[in-house]
Design a protein around this motif. Structure first.
Motif, PDB file in Angstrom:
ATOM      1  N   GLU B  36      32.240  19.864  46.236  1.00 28.65           N
ATOM      2  CA  GLU B  36      32.806  18.682  45.610  1.00 28.65           C
ATOM      3  C   GLU B  36      32.454  17.437  46.405  1.00 28.65           C
ATOM      4  O   GLU B  36      32.054  16.416  45.852  1.00 28.65           O
ATOM      5  N   ALA B  37      32.576  17.533  47.740  1.00 33.11           N
ATOM      6  CA  ALA B  37      32.292  16.376  48.580  1.00 33.11           C
ATOM      7  C   ALA B  37      30.811  16.005  48.510  1.00 33.11           C
ATOM      8  O   ALA B  37      30.432  14.864  48.760  1.00 33.11           O
ATOM      9  N   GLY B  38      29.941  16.999  48.172  1.00 30.66           N
ATOM     10  CA  GLY B  38      28.512  16.762  48.151  1.00 30.66           C
ATOM     11  C   GLY B  38      28.011  16.014  46.927  1.00 30.66           C
ATOM     12  O   GLY B  38      26.847  15.607  46.875  1.00 30.66           O
ATOM     13  N   LEU B  39      28.866  15.800  45.938  1.00 34.08           N
ATOM     14  CA  LEU B  39      28.433  15.065  44.740  1.00 34.08           C
ATOM     15  C   LEU B  39      28.178  13.602  45.098  1.00 34.08           C
ATOM     16  O   LEU B  39      28.966  12.988  45.802  1.00 34.08           O
ATOM     17  N   THR B  40      27.085  13.059  44.605  1.00 32.91           N
ATOM     18  CA  THR B  40      26.827  11.632  44.831  1.00 32.91           C
ATOM     19  C   THR B  40      27.675  10.818  43.856  1.00 32.91           C
ATOM     20  O   THR B  40      28.193  11.349  42.868  1.00 32.91           O
ATOM     21  N   ILE B  41      27.783   9.511  44.151  1.00 32.82           N
ATOM     22  CA  ILE B  41      28.538   8.633  43.251  1.00 32.82           C
ATOM     23  C   ILE B  41      27.917   8.655  41.857  1.00 32.82           C
ATOM     24  O   ILE B  41      28.628   8.713  40.849  1.00 32.82           O
ATOM     25  N   GLU B  42      26.566   8.672  41.794  1.00 33.86           N
ATOM     26  CA  GLU B  42      25.899   8.684  40.490  1.00 33.86           C
ATOM     27  C   GLU B  42      26.225   9.963  39.723  1.00 33.86           C
ATOM     28  O   GLU B  42      26.473   9.925  38.518  1.00 33.86           O
ATOM     29  N   GLN B  43      26.219  11.105  40.448  1.00 32.05           N
ATOM     30  CA  GLN B  43      26.545  12.369  39.779  1.00 32.05           C
ATOM     31  C   GLN B  43      27.977  12.344  39.256  1.00 32.05           C
ATOM     32  O   GLN B  43      28.247  12.751  38.129  1.00 32.05           O
ATOM     33  N   ARG B  44      28.885  11.821  40.084  1.00 29.27           N
ATOM     34  CA  ARG B  44      30.287  11.770  39.654  1.00 29.27           C
ATOM     35  C   ARG B  44      30.434  10.907  38.407  1.00 29.27           C
ATOM     36  O   ARG B  44      31.176  11.243  37.497  1.00 29.27           O
ATOM     37  N   GLU B  45      29.726   9.773  38.399  1.00 32.07           N
ATOM     38  CA  GLU B  45      29.867   8.879  37.240  1.00 32.07           C
ATOM     39  C   GLU B  45      29.248   9.494  35.989  1.00 32.07           C
ATOM     40  O   GLU B  45      29.792   9.347  34.885  1.00 32.07           O
ATOM     41  N   ALA B  46      28.142  10.222  36.164  1.00 31.48           N
ATOM     42  CA  ALA B  46      27.524  10.893  35.011  1.00 31.48           C
ATOM     43  C   ALA B  46      28.469  11.973  34.470  1.00 31.48           C
ATOM     44  O   ALA B  46      28.637  12.128  33.255  1.00 31.48           O
ATOM     45  N   ILE B  47      29.100  12.709  35.393  1.00 33.58           N
ATOM     46  CA  ILE B  47      30.046  13.754  34.982  1.00 33.58           C
ATOM     47  C   ILE B  47      31.231  13.118  34.254  1.00 33.58           C
ATOM     48  O   ILE B  47      31.643  13.574  33.174  1.00 33.58           O
ATOM     49  N   ALA B  48      31.778  12.029  34.834  1.00 34.07           N
ATOM     50  CA  ALA B  48      32.957  11.389  34.238  1.00 34.07           C
ATOM     51  C   ALA B  48      32.642  10.901  32.820  1.00 34.07           C
ATOM     52  O   ALA B  48      33.455  11.063  31.904  1.00 34.07           O
ATOM     53  N   ALA B  49      31.445  10.324  32.634  1.00 35.61           N
ATOM     54  CA  ALA B  49      31.077   9.812  31.315  1.00 35.61           C
ATOM     55  C   ALA B  49      30.920  10.963  30.318  1.00 35.61           C
ATOM     56  O   ALA B  49      31.354  10.877  29.163  1.00 35.61           O
ATOM     57  N   HIS B  50      30.305  12.065  30.772  1.00 35.78           N
ATOM     58  CA  HIS B  50      30.141  13.225  29.898  1.00 35.78           C
ATOM     59  C   HIS B  50      31.503  13.781  29.489  1.00 35.78           C
ATOM     60  O   HIS B  50      31.736  14.125  28.320  1.00 35.78           O
ATOM     61  N   ILE B  51      32.406  13.872  30.469  1.00 37.89           N
ATOM     62  CA  ILE B  51      33.746  14.404  30.190  1.00 37.89           C
ATOM     63  C   ILE B  51      34.458  13.535  29.153  1.00 37.89           C
ATOM     64  O   ILE B  51      35.097  14.054  28.230  1.00 37.89           O
ATOM     65  N   GLN B  52      34.325  12.211  29.275  1.00 40.73           N
ATOM     66  CA  GLN B  52      34.976  11.332  28.300  1.00 40.73           C
ATOM     67  C   GLN B  52      34.388  11.535  26.902  1.00 40.73           C
ATOM     68  O   GLN B  52      35.110  11.496  25.906  1.00 40.73           O
ATOM     69  N   ARG B  53      33.061  11.736  26.828  1.00 38.96           N
ATOM     70  CA  ARG B  53      32.443  11.965  25.512  1.00 38.96           C
ATOM     71  C   ARG B  53      32.946  13.268  24.893  1.00 38.96           C
ATOM     72  O   ARG B  53      33.298  13.335  23.723  1.00 38.96           O
TER      73      ARG B  53
END
Lengths: 318, 265
Positions: B36-53
């Motif tokens: 979890e700590a290894g996720l980059t900010i970009e990866q986290r934001e891509a995941i968050a956007a996908h989850i919202q969709r």
């Protein structure tokens, strides 16, 4: 057509089943700690299933009606209720009794010992605003009930529209509200963040319920549950009955007013069949946990529903 | 899945009434925290956007027995009535929907311009933040104003929004000693994000300003201002303007509509 709160007790709130479908906006579900009791109270009175009632934690509650109505007290075996008429006659009732009250009657729920909460259900419920699909109060979110707060002495609350005498009158065996101190849980979603000894301690030792317990969370004291690494995660959804474990290793069970998100690892979650029993467990009680599979949880829920149906019987006339 | 940079999600049950789809990319055999700590900010934001969709898609589908859908930054939780929609059925349903492209799920996104006063008692941590970030207080303010932020996820109280996109130079951990009471409408920063407190509550974020406009007001027709996907821009105001706006809001002269900007896209 209202009730006046004469004594509010330490923590009494208006509660219905809760708010569903708004957690993604940060709105807590809230609702009665013991939704099973609420459901039974509403059946006994012939109310709509989601009619609100007054959740009374610890007792010390007193209320006066300005109009005739019908009430029942649910959620405990041992709690009592007294009705004092304007003429000064006092009668005592037990939980699950359906009681006709008159204008001017004073209803008192003295302190009780077996349960954390009881629900005083009233024909038609209380008429307070609906916000995000619910009428119950979640004071930490300043939402619901009366201005989002707990009840206070002097509050005058309008009564909802009662449906008249129920077509079928029911009887409920109050033993259904027996306190249960062994609760079933499913491990997860983050049980593998914990060392094996944490899982063993959780399932093989007992935990004492801390006085620092509220409608947000039930804090437990006992063997620490050690994590493999950090206790904190990227915050994710919370659920009533989840056992969160902060860095000190002492679990906290999420109760009805939990926030929608939590940042501590979750070792397990109480199953649906046992979740309302949480509303009957008091600070100082000693509780233990057993682990079940999803299949066992599904069977337990069916058995639980069957037990509820068996406890509620339709009274024959006469 | 349309975006193959996302880690494959795994299902994790949360009791029998909820199940979560976890995108942090770990499996129980790996060290979860490290992953979890290894996720980059970009990866986290891509995941968050996908989850919202996906959450919006499932909310639209609204199958019987699906009680609530709770997106978080890296995990999406489905709350079910197990007697109507058992977890095994929900998993199949979501997996089938997951195969479909979700990009056409339009998220309604609004653009808010939120007035913030960064002065005096409204900004108790401003000087400390400036010292720790090795810049002046004015630079902290101008960097906080510079970026348009995005509501990545809502929670944990009504109306609270996690705002991402804060200037990286302002990244600090949460305060070591959380305050027992943070006033409602305080603007805080920590862990590369910004928040506006919807209620008086305990809190561990660094407080650098306050807005006169409540992000949560149970007396409003729409009590909660933000939703996930909204864009938030801050506008600097003086203390005098703060008090004027506060009075104007209470008098009903300023409403949500006054804070919205037409989306340029």
């Amino acid at each position: 057509m209202s009730v006046t709160i004469l004594q509010a007790g330490p923590y009494s709130t208006i509660q219905d089943r809760g708010r569903f479908g708004y957690q993604h906006l940060g709105v807590p579900t809230g609702g009665a700690l013991d939704r099973e009791a609420l459901a039974i109270g509403n059946i006994l009175l012939g109310n709509e299933p989601n009619t609100n009632g007054i959740e009374i934690c610890f007792g010390g509650f007193s209320i006066q009606f300005d109009v005739a109505s019908r009430i029942t007290l649910v959620g405990s075996i041992g709690a009592k209720l007294t009705v004092e008429t304007p003429a000064g006659e006092i009668s005592e009732y037990q939980t699950c009794d359906v009681i006709e009250v008159g204008a001017g009657d004073i209803i008192t729920v003295p302190p009780f010992g077996d349960s954390l909460s009881v629900l005083l259900c009233i024909a038609g419920g209380l008429d307070v605003p609906v916000i995000y699909g619910g009428t119950g109060a979640t004071p930490n979110a300043k939402i619901g009930g009366i201005e989002g707060r707990i009840l206070q002495a002097g509050d005058v609350v309008p009564l909802g529209k009662a449906g008249g005498t129920p077509a079928l009158s029911h009887h409920c065996q109050r033993e259904i509200f027996a306190k249960r101190t062994t609760l079933r849980l499913m491990l997860g979603p983050q049980d593998f963040w914990f060392k094996q000894e944490a899982i063993e301690a959780l399932l093989e030792t007992t935990y004492k319920v801390s006085p620092q317990t509220s409608r947000m969370g039930m804090r437990l004291q006992g063997a620490a549950l050690p994590h493999k690494g950090p206790a904190d995660i990227i915050s994710d959804a919370m659920m009533r009955g989840v056992l969160q474990v902060p860095a000190d290793g002492q679990p906290i069970i999420a109760m009805a007013d939990h926030g929608t998100m939590g940042g501590y690892t979750k070792i397990g979650c109480i199953i649906a069949a046992d979740i309302d029993a949480l509303g009957r467990i008091r600070p100082g009680d000693v509780i233990s946990f057993t682990s079940v599979t999803a299949e066992e949880a599904a069977l337990a829920l069916q058995q639980h529903e069957a037990a509820r149906r068996a406890a509620l019987t339709v009274k024959s006339d006469g | 899945m349309s975006d193959n940079t996302l880690p494959n999600p795994i299902w994790l049950p949360m009791g029998d009434q909820a199940i979560m789809l976890d995108y942090t990319g770990f499996s129980p055999v790996h060290q979860a925290a490290q992953k979890e700590a290894g996720l980059t900010i970009e990866q986290r934001e891509a995941i968050a956007a996908h989850i919202q969709r996906l959450a919006a898609h499932m909310r639209r589908l609204a199958p019987a027995g699906l009680i609530d859908i709770v997106p978080a930054l890296t995990r999406l939780t489905f709350v079910v009535d197990p007697l109507i929609l058992p977890q095994s059925s929900l998993k199949i349903l979501v997996t089938l929907e997951h195969e479909k492209p979700l990009a056409d799920v339009a998220l309604t996104s609004r653009h808010w311009v939120i007035p913030v006063c960064y002065d005096g008692a409204f900004a108790p941590d401003l000087n400390e933040v400036a010292d720790r970030c090795e810049m002046t207080s004015e630079e902290v303010i101008s960097r906080h104003l510079a970026n348009h932020l995005t509501v990545s996820v809502m929670g944990f109280m009504p109306g609270s929004a996690y705002l991402v996109g804060v200037d990286e130079a302002l990244t600090l951990p949460r305060r070591a000693n959380p305050r027992t009471k943070v006033p409602a409408q305080s603007v805080g920063i920590a862990i590369g994000q910004s928040v506006i407190y919807p209620l008086d509550s305990p809190g561990g974020w660094h407080l650098i300003g306050r807005t006169p406009f409540p992000v949560f007001d149970p007396h409003r027709a729409e009590p909660i201002l933000f939703d996930a996907g909204d864009v938030v821009e801050f506008r600097r105001i003086t203390e005098a303007e703060y008090h004027d706006l506060e009075q104007a809001y209470e008098a009903g002269h300023v409403t949500e509509a006054d804070l919205q900007r037409e989306m340029s896209s």
